[in-house]
Design a protein around this motif. Structure first.
Motif, PDB file in Angstrom:
ATOM      1  N   SER A  88       1.187  -6.146  -0.167  1.00 29.98           N
ATOM      2  CA  SER A  88       0.751  -7.438   0.362  1.00 29.98           C
ATOM      3  C   SER A  88       1.712  -8.544  -0.080  1.00 29.98           C
ATOM      4  O   SER A  88       1.788  -8.867  -1.265  1.00 29.98           O
ATOM      5  CB  SER A  88      -0.664  -7.763  -0.131  1.00 29.98           C
ATOM      6  N   SER A  89       2.420  -9.110   0.875  1.00 32.04           N
ATOM      7  CA  SER A  89       3.326 -10.221   0.543  1.00 32.04           C
ATOM      8  C   SER A  89       2.531 -11.432   0.080  1.00 32.04           C
ATOM      9  O   SER A  89       2.997 -12.219  -0.756  1.00 32.04           O
ATOM     10  CB  SER A  89       4.190 -10.576   1.748  1.00 32.04           C
ATOM     11  N   GLU A  90       1.305 -11.590   0.607  1.00 36.45           N
ATOM     12  CA  GLU A  90       0.454 -12.707   0.184  1.00 36.45           C
ATOM     13  C   GLU A  90       0.150 -12.618  -1.313  1.00 36.45           C
ATOM     14  O   GLU A  90       0.231 -13.622  -2.048  1.00 36.45           O
ATOM     15  CB  GLU A  90      -0.860 -12.719   0.981  1.00 36.45           C
ATOM     16  N   ILE A  91      -0.188 -11.424  -1.767  1.00 35.85           N
ATOM     17  CA  ILE A  91      -0.515 -11.242  -3.182  1.00 35.85           C
ATOM     18  C   ILE A  91       0.730 -11.381  -4.052  1.00 35.85           C
ATOM     19  O   ILE A  91       0.710 -12.030  -5.102  1.00 35.85           O
ATOM     20  CB  ILE A  91      -1.185  -9.875  -3.407  1.00 35.85           C
ATOM     21  N   MET A  92       1.823 -10.772  -3.631  1.00 30.99           N
ATOM     22  CA  MET A  92       3.054 -10.870  -4.413  1.00 30.99           C
ATOM     23  C   MET A  92       3.511 -12.320  -4.540  1.00 30.99           C
ATOM     24  O   MET A  92       3.939 -12.755  -5.621  1.00 30.99           O
ATOM     25  CB  MET A  92       4.162 -10.024  -3.777  1.00 30.99           C
ATOM     26  N   ASN A  93       3.420 -13.082  -3.474  1.00 29.73           N
ATOM     27  CA  ASN A  93       3.801 -14.497  -3.534  1.00 29.73           C
ATOM     28  C   ASN A  93       2.886 -15.278  -4.467  1.00 29.73           C
ATOM     29  O   ASN A  93       3.348 -16.162  -5.199  1.00 29.73           O
ATOM     30  CB  ASN A  93       3.770 -15.114  -2.131  1.00 29.73           C
ATOM     31  N   GLY A 143       0.101   1.151 -14.259  1.00 32.14           N
ATOM     32  CA  GLY A 143      -0.551   1.951 -13.237  1.00 32.14           C
ATOM     33  C   GLY A 143       0.243   1.854 -11.946  1.00 32.14           C
ATOM     34  O   GLY A 143      -0.300   1.704 -10.855  1.00 32.14           O
ATOM     35  N   CYS A 144       1.547   1.973 -12.085  1.00 33.92           N
ATOM     36  CA  CYS A 144       2.474   1.673 -10.979  1.00 33.92           C
ATOM     37  C   CYS A 144       2.406   2.686  -9.849  1.00 33.92           C
ATOM     38  O   CYS A 144       2.909   2.424  -8.749  1.00 33.92           O
ATOM     39  CB  CYS A 144       3.897   1.584 -11.499  1.00 33.92           C
ATOM     40  N   GLY A 145       1.805   3.861 -10.096  1.00 34.13           N
ATOM     41  CA  GLY A 145       1.763   4.872  -9.053  1.00 34.13           C
ATOM     42  C   GLY A 145       3.161   5.265  -8.615  1.00 34.13           C
ATOM     43  O   GLY A 145       4.021   5.585  -9.436  1.00 34.13           O
ATOM     44  N   THR A 146       3.397   5.203  -7.326  1.00 32.62           N
ATOM     45  CA  THR A 146       4.703   5.592  -6.789  1.00 32.62           C
ATOM     46  C   THR A 146       5.682   4.423  -6.729  1.00 32.62           C
ATOM     47  O   THR A 146       6.734   4.520  -6.091  1.00 32.62           O
ATOM     48  CB  THR A 146       4.540   6.193  -5.383  1.00 32.62           C
ATOM     49  N   GLY A 147       5.342   3.317  -7.382  1.00 26.82           N
ATOM     50  CA  GLY A 147       6.274   2.194  -7.495  1.00 26.82           C
ATOM     51  C   GLY A 147       6.254   1.214  -6.338  1.00 26.82           C
ATOM     52  O   GLY A 147       7.169   0.403  -6.195  1.00 26.82           O
ATOM     53  N   ARG A 148       5.198   1.261  -5.541  1.00 23.55           N
ATOM     54  CA  ARG A 148       5.170   0.422  -4.351  1.00 23.55           C
ATOM     55  C   ARG A 148       5.147  -1.065  -4.687  1.00 23.55           C
ATOM     56  O   ARG A 148       5.701  -1.881  -3.958  1.00 23.55           O
ATOM     57  CB  ARG A 148       3.969   0.808  -3.480  1.00 23.55           C
ATOM     58  N   TYR A 149       4.507  -1.446  -5.787  1.00 18.71           N
ATOM     59  CA  TYR A 149       4.498  -2.850  -6.210  1.00 18.71           C
ATOM     60  C   TYR A 149       5.513  -3.120  -7.316  1.00 18.71           C
ATOM     61  O   TYR A 149       5.711  -4.266  -7.706  1.00 18.71           O
ATOM     62  CB  TYR A 149       3.098  -3.269  -6.675  1.00 18.71           C
ATOM     63  N   THR A 150       6.138  -2.087  -7.833  1.00 19.08           N
ATOM     64  CA  THR A 150       7.151  -2.257  -8.872  1.00 19.08           C
ATOM     65  C   THR A 150       8.444  -2.794  -8.271  1.00 19.08           C
ATOM     66  O   THR A 150       9.032  -3.758  -8.782  1.00 19.08           O
ATOM     67  CB  THR A 150       7.445  -0.911  -9.564  1.00 19.08           C
ATOM     68  N   VAL A 151       8.869  -2.179  -7.193  1.00 19.91           N
ATOM     69  CA  VAL A 151      10.152  -2.533  -6.560  1.00 19.91           C
ATOM     70  C   VAL A 151      10.211  -3.998  -6.115  1.00 19.91           C
ATOM     71  O   VAL A 151      11.232  -4.665  -6.334  1.00 19.91           O
ATOM     72  CB  VAL A 151      10.441  -1.581  -5.383  1.00 19.91           C
ATOM     73  N   PRO A 152       9.165  -4.572  -5.517  1.00 22.33           N
ATOM     74  CA  PRO A 152       9.253  -5.976  -5.096  1.00 22.33           C
ATOM     75  C   PRO A 152       9.421  -6.978  -6.245  1.00 22.33           C
ATOM     76  O   PRO A 152       9.815  -8.118  -6.015  1.00 22.33           O
ATOM     77  CB  PRO A 152       7.916  -6.213  -4.377  1.00 22.33           C
ATOM     78  N   LEU A 153       9.142  -6.538  -7.464  1.00 22.21           N
ATOM     79  CA  LEU A 153       9.338  -7.416  -8.622  1.00 22.21           C
ATOM     80  C   LEU A 153      10.803  -7.499  -9.031  1.00 22.21           C
ATOM     81  O   LEU A 153      11.221  -8.465  -9.687  1.00 22.21           O
ATOM     82  CB  LEU A 153       8.505  -6.918  -9.811  1.00 22.21           C
ATOM     83  N   ALA A 154      11.583  -6.497  -8.656  1.00 18.79           N
ATOM     84  CA  ALA A 154      12.961  -6.363  -9.134  1.00 18.79           C
ATOM     85  C   ALA A 154      13.841  -7.586  -8.893  1.00 18.79           C
ATOM     86  O   ALA A 154      14.613  -7.975  -9.787  1.00 18.79           O
ATOM     87  CB  ALA A 154      13.607  -5.115  -8.528  1.00 18.79           C
ATOM     88  N   LYS A 171      -3.893  -8.965   6.760  1.00 15.52           N
ATOM     89  CA  LYS A 171      -3.886  -8.069   7.907  1.00 15.52           C
ATOM     90  C   LYS A 171      -2.662  -7.161   7.851  1.00 15.52           C
ATOM     91  O   LYS A 171      -1.567  -7.619   7.536  1.00 15.52           O
ATOM     92  CB  LYS A 171      -3.882  -8.863   9.214  1.00 15.52           C
ATOM     93  N   ASN A 172      -2.877  -5.894   8.146  1.00 14.69           N
ATOM     94  CA  ASN A 172      -1.797  -4.910   8.149  1.00 14.69           C
ATOM     95  C   ASN A 172      -1.683  -4.310   9.546  1.00 14.69           C
ATOM     96  O   ASN A 172      -2.613  -3.652  10.026  1.00 14.69           O
ATOM     97  CB  ASN A 172      -2.075  -3.802   7.136  1.00 14.69           C
ATOM     98  N   LEU A 173      -0.554  -4.539  10.195  1.00 13.63           N
ATOM     99  CA  LEU A 173      -0.324  -3.982  11.529  1.00 13.63           C
ATOM    100  C   LEU A 173       0.122  -2.537  11.387  1.00 13.63           C
ATOM    101  O   LEU A 173       1.084  -2.248  10.672  1.00 13.63           O
ATOM    102  CB  LEU A 173       0.744  -4.803  12.250  1.00 13.63           C
ATOM    103  N   MET A 174      -0.583  -1.628  12.037  1.00 11.61           N
ATOM    104  CA  MET A 174      -0.227  -0.217  11.903  1.00 11.61           C
ATOM    105  C   MET A 174      -0.523   0.552  13.177  1.00 11.61           C
ATOM    106  O   MET A 174      -1.383   0.156  13.976  1.00 11.61           O
ATOM    107  CB  MET A 174      -0.950   0.418  10.715  1.00 11.61           C
ATOM    108  N   SER A 175       0.189   1.651  13.356  1.00  6.06           N
ATOM    109  CA  SER A 175      -0.030   2.541  14.494  1.00  6.06           C
ATOM    110  C   SER A 175      -1.243   3.425  14.221  1.00  6.06           C
ATOM    111  O   SER A 175      -1.756   3.496  13.091  1.00  6.06           O
ATOM    112  CB  SER A 175       1.206   3.406  14.718  1.00  6.06           C
TER     113      SER A 175
END
Length: 271
Positions: A23-28, A50-61, A204-208
Motif C-alpha cells: 500500500s503506497s498510502e500506508i508507506m507514505n 516479520g518481513c515475510g518475503t520482503g514485500r514491505y522491506t524493499v520500499p524502505l530501501a 483500492k487494489n486493481l487486479m485481474s
C-alpha cells in the motif's frame, strides 16, 4: 498451526506472488511520520519485523542507508533473498521479540501485516530498546473484510467474497481478533506518550480475476484449510471460481477488479 504454515516454501512462494500489493498510502504515511519526528536528520537504519518475503522491506530501501528484514520463517527469508533489488537491504531469521540489533540503533521499526502474530508487550518493549531517541515504530495491516467493485456487479461479487471469508474464518487463529480490532492491542501495549492509532484507511487494489484467485491462495486460512483437507479445499476453490465466472460471464478473463480494503496503522515515537 498457523505460524508453521509460514515456514512452508509453497506458502511463502504463493504469499510473495499473490498477496495484495504494497500500500503506497500506508508507506507514505509511515515515511512522512518518520521524517516529521526525526526533524529531517539523515535516516540510517530501519528494521522490518516479520518481513515475510520482503514485500514491505524493499520500499524502505530508498529512504535509509541500511534496511534489515527479520522473520522467524526461514522459507520466507529465503524467498525474500531471491528478490533483493537494492544493495542496502539484507535479511535474517529472528523473532520479533528478540531483534538482532544494538540498543538505541534504529530510526524505524516497521511491521507490515505481521504484528498480530507477535507477543504485543514483548514486541513493544523490544522496539523501544532498539530505537534511537526520536526513532519511530510503525505497525500496520488491513481489516479482514473486503469489497469488490466492478461495474454493476459489485454487490454480487462482494457477496461471494463474504461467503469465502465466512468459510475460511473457521480456519483462523486467535491473531484474527487483533486484525478485527485494528491493532488496538498493539497501540495499548506501547508504553510511549507520543503515539497515535489511525483506522479505516481506504485502499483500492486493481487486479485481474486470476490475481484475485491467487490472493485467496495467499491467505493463511486457505492454507490451513489445505493442510486439514486438501481435496475439500481444492473442491471449494473450484466452486468459488465457478461462482465468480458465472457472475462475470464472458468478461471474466479481461476484467480489472477493485479489491477494496481498510488499513490501520499504529505509530509511535521514542523521546
Amino acid at each position: 498451526m498457523a505460524v508453521q504454515l509460514f515456514k512452508k516454501m509453497a506458502f511463502s512462494s504463493a504469499y510473495q506472488k499473490y498477496m495484495v500489493p504494497v500500500s503506497s498510502e500506508i508507506m507514505n504515511m509511515v515515511l512522512s511520520y518518520v521524517k516529521e519526528k526525526t526533524d529531517g536528520r539523515p535516516l540510517e537504519i530501519a528494521v522490518d519485523v516479520g518481513c515475510g518475503t520482503g514485500r514491505y522491506t524493499v520500499p524502505l530501501a530508498p529512504h535509509f542507508k541500511k534496511v534489515l528484514g527479520v522473520d522467524i520463517s526461514e522459507s520466507q527469508i529465503n524467498v525474500a533473498k531471491q528478490h533483493i533489488i537494492a544493495n542496502n537491504v539484507s535479511y535474517m531469521v529472528a523473532p520479533a521479540e528478540k531483534l538482532p540489533v544494538k540498543n538505541a540503533s534504529l530510526d524505524l521499526v516497521n511491521s507490515a501485516l505481521a504484528a498480530h502474530w507477535f507477543k504485543a508487550d514483548e514486541f513493544a518493549g523490544e522496539a523501544i530498546r532498539v530505537l534511537k531517541t526520536r526513532g519511530c515504530l510503525a505497525a500496520h495491516g488491513f481489516y479482514p473484510s473486503f469489497k469488490i467493485e466492478y461495474k454493476d456487479l459489485s454487490h454480487d461479487l462482494t457477496a461471494v467474497m463474504s461467503e469465502v471469508l465466512d468459510t475460511l474464518y473457521s480456519y483462523n487463529d486467535k491473531c484474527m481478533e487483533h486484525m478485527f480490532s485494528q491493532y488496538y492491542n498493539i497501540f495499548e501495549a506501547i508504553p510511549l506518550k507520543d503515539k497515535k492509532w489511525v483506522t479505516d484507511i481506504p485502499v483500492k487494489n486493481l487486479m485481474s480475476f486470476p490475481e484475485l484467485l491467487g490472493f485467496f491462495q495467499s491467505v493463511y486460512m486457505y492454507q490451513a484449510f489445505m493442510e486439514k483437507d486438501a481435496e475439500k479445499a481444492n473442491q471449494y476453490f473450484l466452486h468459488i471460481e465457478k461462482r465468480f465466472r458465472k457472475i462475470l460471464g464472458e468478461e471474466v478473463d479481461y476484467v480489472q477488479l477493485n479489491l477494496c480494503l481498510k488499513y490501520y496503522c499504529v505509530l509511535a515515537c521514542k523521546h
